[in-house]
Design an enzyme around this catalytic site. Structure first.
Site, PDB file in Angstrom:
ATOM      1  N   HIS A   1       9.453  31.516  -4.096  1.00 36.84           N
ATOM      2  CA  HIS A   1       9.948  32.847  -3.758  1.00 36.84           C
ATOM      3  C   HIS A   1       9.037  33.929  -4.353  1.00 36.84           C
ATOM      4  O   HIS A   1       8.544  34.807  -3.636  1.00 36.84           O
ATOM      5  CB  HIS A   1      11.386  32.987  -4.291  1.00 36.84           C
ATOM      6  N   GLU A   2       8.798  33.846  -5.654  1.00 39.28           N
ATOM      7  CA  GLU A   2       7.947  34.855  -6.303  1.00 39.28           C
ATOM      8  C   GLU A   2       6.515  34.756  -5.759  1.00 39.28           C
ATOM      9  O   GLU A   2       5.823  35.770  -5.612  1.00 39.28           O
ATOM     10  CB  GLU A   2       7.964  34.700  -7.833  1.00 39.28           C
TER      11      GLU A   2
ATOM     12  N   HIS B   1       6.306  36.915  -2.727  1.00 33.97           N
ATOM     13  CA  HIS B   1       6.146  38.325  -3.106  1.00 33.97           C
ATOM     14  C   HIS B   1       4.701  38.591  -3.539  1.00 33.97           C
ATOM     15  O   HIS B   1       4.093  39.595  -3.160  1.00 33.97           O
ATOM     16  CB  HIS B   1       7.063  38.662  -4.295  1.00 33.97           C
TER      17      HIS B   1
ATOM     18  N   GLU C   1      10.978  41.422   0.685  1.00 39.39           N
ATOM     19  CA  GLU C   1      11.874  40.268   0.593  1.00 39.39           C
ATOM     20  C   GLU C   1      11.634  39.291   1.745  1.00 39.39           C
ATOM     21  O   GLU C   1      11.829  38.095   1.598  1.00 39.39           O
ATOM     22  CB  GLU C   1      13.328  40.768   0.574  1.00 39.39           C
TER      23      GLU C   1
END
Lengths: 498, 498
Positions: A267-268, A271, A297
């Site tokens: 997830h990170e 980003h 997101e």
């Protein structure tokens, strides 16, 4: 005499002023990163003060009359190219919004936020919403004041959501969450009739160092440039960027929960890839910034869910994972692993929710926020309101305030209008990923062989380089030919889960 | 209208302004710490820019007319207590010095420094002083310009050394280095007639993790507060402070050199204890800052040498060390270890020099700097000048420029006048430590039992809490009853080494 300068000179002045502000803001980000990773315990007080000082300086620089005059002067100047014009238009918009806040309100919000944060901590410890209620009430009042100052059309909530997602409004959100309700509820019912997946092997002992190495390996494979970033440990995983050449991620490791680190890492990483892909030469300018929180997101969720929880992804990764943790996974088939990591079940805590029920969590917060701002919901007994919503939409009983209304930090930070961007992110992700699959036929096969370059290339061509040049919806139309449509997510979810 | 404010209100305004400046400067220090420890490779360019921006802001804040007027207004105001008066007097002095620099010179120095630094790196790689010569010539010219702007009495070098050590001047330094020559030269001759110490066991393999733990243990035992600081790895060890509650040290570990980490750790620990001992309530004000570089260095060297290379220190530490590295030290007696770590021998590199020959290294740099500034020495063929000095004072032949004139970074940074503070630090340390021994009879016994609290207490009572309230010499007289005297160091060295 600005009039005596050429357009190019004026634009250069503008750029210099904006980069100076960016330098200060990025210094604040470094102080923040350090605070969450390496700051010694006793240093917290002075650090808070240092961050406040720099924030004040950044605010002062971004409300300087000189800058305003320069922006006015350059606005609409046909000698500028389209990117330059967009930068000026957006900076002027930001500047004027900033100027609207009287210094007294900035100070009042800052003070109320600080108070609300501590009240929230205290309330969580006491497991008692009542302890938080007065601070939340004051915060809601201030936010309502803010909507009046910022101005809005149709609904005061629009002023707030626009801070995070330009162009989003209650009309659009009401429509999309109505679809969540009408389409995801029956889907959820269907899923709950399936036999539950075996999940216990995800909670065996997974060695810390091996997990760490796994996370680093996946980040590198995703294309995250370790020479322009790094990973560290923090209590809550986050991504922070000081410029496209220094974008850092953090993670946390729970030795008894394999999922915790793995998907937070991916997830990170999503980003971070976005931030590393923003144009360096636009540093400090709007076109060097992320389009919106929703688009940000969409990048993390696309990697985490559409790619990172897909069967293709684990076709490549799983054999290696089994070799790393043979004692836990040696006898677990890929299919069983895949089912386990995609288990759907209504639960209490948003951050631990699966891909489907997650959006009910968001919808509840959205409805409550909207009601608080327009006055149709009161902060009085908000814990009961909260619990009623959870019973109605997720059919779960909330046993305590910390597992209910007190679970998220956002309201104590004054972040009203933020939550919807989480759902928008997932829905954008589904629409983008579907489009990428259509445009890059070999995408899935590449992912299944551990090659994420085609996916990254697609993102780097279609999304990352534009910064704020396009709004979320313009970007979505440009890429997919359509505005944001919930149907993409519904199709994706139906195909995957039913 | 400042006149309408009370003295207390004016002083509060002054404090607030200074703390704001301190916040910015400490943010720069955090960016600097990060640069040396965790910054990803590609982030260096933007980081340099961010630091420059914050430095400019700090400079702007510290040359604001409002601040000047306030300082003038408060200066000599009898309603202030003595610490407040000292703060105002010193801030006014700093302010006026800052105001002397025209913005053009600040920019020119900054640019020249950047250029000189890169030329120095290049020259080191090429092992050729000629590559550095033009940049050094320009730097010397700028420094001479600076002396004219700052003003001085007797010798232009005094303007520069005063930046680091207020009150120091060529008269004092000439006297002290004459003593170095006349007293240390014969001492060195005597020592060189002793049979050389066995030292090979210091260069066996010392495990990285065990060395790290040893360093941490010693730091804690010295009284360094790990909750108000931390240790990390960097290429060159350093101490940095963001406030007394966040003082960080770094170290480096060479697995084939036991000495490298150990004494750098104790040295930085000495600096850090000073910073942790500065008064918190004076944050941002002169009385919250270190007295001078010489006094700072006295703290690191006192711990490193007077304590950390003493027989008493290792009486306690050595048995544990033997248990940690039995394969290397199991058969080495305490006496042999003590001799090895105090081996004296002329050498080429300052940072690796022993306690005696070190001061010849400094004297050479002092004489060259003085000559460059007053024009009696030229940058042309400075490598040959350098080598002549080394032959004359240390009887060593310099085989290459990197081991000679190019070994230190200081001149490329424009730090002329800095070197003498290293020797002053050692001499202050000897005078302080002797005084502490006289005033605390149990000092040596405590050290020999691993109890460093009496030493720390003495430093915390006599040196740390005063900040810049006293100048180096005032402090020295206050503590020892005498101004700085070389004889203390000579006595210490004679007793220890002959």
């Amino acid at each position: 005499m600005p009039g005596s300068k050429s357009t190019a000179e004026q634009y250069a002045d503008y750029k210099l002023k904006m980069q100076k502000i960016a330098d200060v803001r990025n210094a604040i980000a470094v102080l923040g990163w350090d605070q969450e990773t390496y700051l010694p315990e006793k240093g917290a007080g002075f650090r808070g003060q240092q961050i406040t000082t720099l924030s004040t300086i950044a605010h002062e620089l971004f409300t300087e009359e000189d800058l305003g005059a320069l922006l006015q002067d350059l606005h609409g100047n046909p000698a500028l190219d389209s990117v330059q014009q967009k930068n000026i238009a957006l900076s002027l918009e930001d500047y004027e919004k900033n100027k609207k806040y009287p210094a007294s309100l900035v100070a009042e919000i800052s003070e109320a936020t600080n108070q609300a944060y501590h009240a929230w901590i205290k309330a969580r410890k006491a497991n008692d919403y009542k302890v938080f209620e007065p601070a939340l009430t004051r915060m809601v009042e201030l936010k309502r004041k803010e909507t009046a100052i910022l101005g809005y059309t149709d609904h005061p909530y629009n002023a707030l959501v626009n801070e995070y997602e330009k162009g989003a409004n209650t009309t659009m959100l009401d429509t999309i969450f109505a679809e969540v309700k009408t389409a995801l509820s029956p889907l959820l019912d269907k899923i709950s009739q399936q036999s539950p997946a075996k999940r216990d092997f995800l909670h065996l002992h997974y060695d810390r160092n091996k997990q760490w190495q796994l996370g680093i390996d996946i980040l590198k494979e995703m294309g995250y440039d370790m020479k322009a970033g790094r990973q560290d440990i923090s209590e809550h995983p986050f991504t922070t960027s000081f410029n496209p050449l220094d974008v850092r991620v953090t993670t946390r490791i729970d030795e008894n929960d394999f999922s915790n680190m793995t998907w937070s890492c991916i997830h990170e990483g999503g980003h971070a890839l976005y931030e590393q892909g923003l144009p360096q030469e636009q540093y400090g300018l709007p076109c060097g910034e992320a389009a919106s929180l929703g688009i940000h997101e969409s990048q993390s969720r696309l990697w985490e869910n559409n790619a990172g929880r897909s069967l293709a992804f684990w076709k490549f990764q799983y054999p290696r994972l089994q070799r790393t943790f043979p004692e836990n996974l040696g006898n677990v088939s890929l299919q069983d692993f895949y089912k386990a990591i995609n288990h759907v079940q209504p639960s209490l805590i948003r951050t631990e929710a699966d891909e489907i029920t997650y959006h009910f969590h968001i919808m509840i917060r959205y409805e409550i926020e909207k009601g608080l701002i327009d006055g149709s919901i009161s902060t009085k007994d908000l814990n009961h309101t909260w619990n009623d919503y959870y019973r109605q939409y997720l059919h779960v009983d909330v046993p305590s305030d910390t597992q209910g209304v007190l679970q998220d930090i956002h309201w104590s930070h004054g972040s009203f209008g933020y939550f919807p961007t989480y759902s928008l992110g997932s829905f954008y992700a589904a629409q983008f990923f579907t489009t990428a699959q259509q445009q890059v036929p070999e995408l899935e096969e590449a992912i299944a062989s551990g090659n994420y370059q085609p996916l990254l290339d697609w993102l780097r061509n279609n999304i990352h380089p534009f910064g704020r040049y396009y709004t979320s919806n313009e970007l979505c139309e440009k890429i997919t030919g359509k505005p944001l449509q919930f149907s993409y997510f519904l199709d994706y979810a139906t195909k995957k889960f039913v």
